[in-house]
Enzyme design. Structure first.
Site, PDB file in Angstrom:
ATOM      1  N   HIS A 116     -10.603   0.850  -2.722  1.00 27.56           N
ATOM      2  CA  HIS A 116     -11.994   0.846  -2.254  1.00 27.56           C
ATOM      3  C   HIS A 116     -12.946   1.524  -3.237  1.00 27.56           C
ATOM      4  O   HIS A 116     -12.615   2.590  -3.779  1.00 27.56           O
ATOM      5  CB  HIS A 116     -12.093   1.610  -0.930  1.00 27.56           C
ATOM      6  N   ASP A 166       0.799  -1.241   0.000  1.00 27.77           N
ATOM      7  CA  ASP A 166       0.000   0.000   0.000  1.00 27.77           C
ATOM      8  C   ASP A 166       0.835   1.297   0.000  1.00 27.77           C
ATOM      9  O   ASP A 166       0.554   2.215   0.795  1.00 27.77           O
ATOM     10  CB  ASP A 166      -0.967   0.006   1.201  1.00 27.77           C
ATOM     11  N   CYS A 188      -1.980  -2.815   7.564  1.00 31.07           N
ATOM     12  CA  CYS A 188      -1.894  -3.682   6.387  1.00 31.07           C
ATOM     13  C   CYS A 188      -0.598  -4.482   6.327  1.00 31.07           C
ATOM     14  O   CYS A 188      -0.603  -5.621   5.864  1.00 31.07           O
ATOM     15  CB  CYS A 188      -2.150  -2.876   5.125  1.00 31.07           C
ATOM     16  N   ASP A 211      -4.540  -0.767  -1.800  1.00 32.99           N
ATOM     17  CA  ASP A 211      -5.840  -0.613  -1.156  1.00 32.99           C
ATOM     18  C   ASP A 211      -6.730   0.060  -2.211  1.00 32.99           C
ATOM     19  O   ASP A 211      -6.349   1.091  -2.779  1.00 32.99           O
ATOM     20  CB  ASP A 211      -5.662   0.288   0.080  1.00 32.99           C
ATOM     21  N   LYS A 245      -7.086  -4.890  -3.102  1.00 32.33           N
ATOM     22  CA  LYS A 245      -7.886  -5.413  -1.992  1.00 32.33           C
ATOM     23  C   LYS A 245      -8.797  -4.320  -1.465  1.00 32.33           C
ATOM     24  O   LYS A 245      -8.571  -3.133  -1.734  1.00 32.33           O
ATOM     25  CB  LYS A 245      -6.961  -5.913  -0.874  1.00 32.33           C
ATOM     26  N   HIS A 254     -10.484   7.005   1.856  1.00 36.46           N
ATOM     27  CA  HIS A 254      -9.118   6.865   1.356  1.00 36.46           C
ATOM     28  C   HIS A 254      -9.067   5.832   0.240  1.00 36.46           C
ATOM     29  O   HIS A 254      -9.912   4.945   0.171  1.00 36.46           O
ATOM     30  CB  HIS A 254      -8.164   6.442   2.496  1.00 36.46           C
TER      31      HIS A 254
END
Ligand code: VGL
Ligand code: ZN
Length: 203
Positions: free
Chosen positions: A48, A8, A151, A46, A106, A81
């Site tokens: 989202h 990340d 993470c 990351d 992810k 984020h």
């Protein structure tokens, strides 16, 4: 075969980002120095969707960093984020990306968070990272990135559980909370992870 896992290294996790990890930008130069010393370099991202259930903004009346719940699991509520396709989700521009052979994304399911690069927080769905590493003959993973107490920690835990030797590159990871990191470090050490420094690896 030893793999470097870069966790990340994204704009939202470095100073100026929405979930900035103190000193997070200092990890980038170390990640670049480390890469040529490994036979395989893999990164996680990351990633989202807007309105993800881990965001405080998705829980009316709740504030970032409060403890909440998401579909039956305890959930720290985060500032928005790493929203897919936004600048905050991109890798930090100083990161050398040409040796990165695969990127595992992810946190894409809006109903569950995913700290580890291997599994979601409920251990329901795999990202395929463990099988990918085994397929490449990897037996040891070296972790660097952000955040050390979330993470990177959960990726290290899953890597141990998946039977990899785990090396945590301590100076190449930075934490959101020092207390959280101390707990994570003690836990990982008890489970057999080893803590190393960039200098030891590039010597
Ligand atoms: C992370 C909190 C929320 C991390 C990701 O990369 O450590 N932390 N999402
Ligand atoms: Zn996240």
């Amino acid at each position: 075969m030893q793999a470097l896992l870069l966790i990340d290294l994204q704009n939202d996790f470095v100073p100026g980002g929405s979930l900035a990890v103190p000193g997070g930008d200092a990890v980038v130069a170390l990640a670049n120095q480390l890469q040529p010393h490994f036979g395989l370099v893999v990164a996680t991202q990351d990633w989202h969707p807007a309105g993800h259930g881990s965001f405080a903004s998705a829980h009316p009346g709740r504030q970032p960093f409060e403890q909440g719940e998401l579909n039956g699991l305890p959930q720290t509520l985060w500032p928005d984020h790493c929203v897919q396709g936004t600048p905050g989700a991109e890798f930090v521009s100083g990161l050398d990306q040409h040796r990165i052979e695969a990127i595992f994304r992810k946190g894409t399911d809006p109903g569950i968070d995913s700290y580890s690069g291997f599994f979601d927080n409920g251990h329901r769905k795999s990202t395929g990272l463990a099988d990918y590493l085994r397929g490449r003959g990897v037996t040891a993973v070296y972790l660097a990135g952000l955040a050390a107490d979330f993470c990177v920690y959960f990726s290290a835990l899953d890597a141990l559980q998946q039977g990899f030797q785990v090396f945590f590159i301590e100076d190449a990871a930075r934490a959101i909370s020092p207390e959280g990191y101390q707990q994570a470090r003690t836990d990982l050490e008890q489970r057999g992870a080893q803590f190393v420094t960039t200098a030891e690896l590039v010597a």
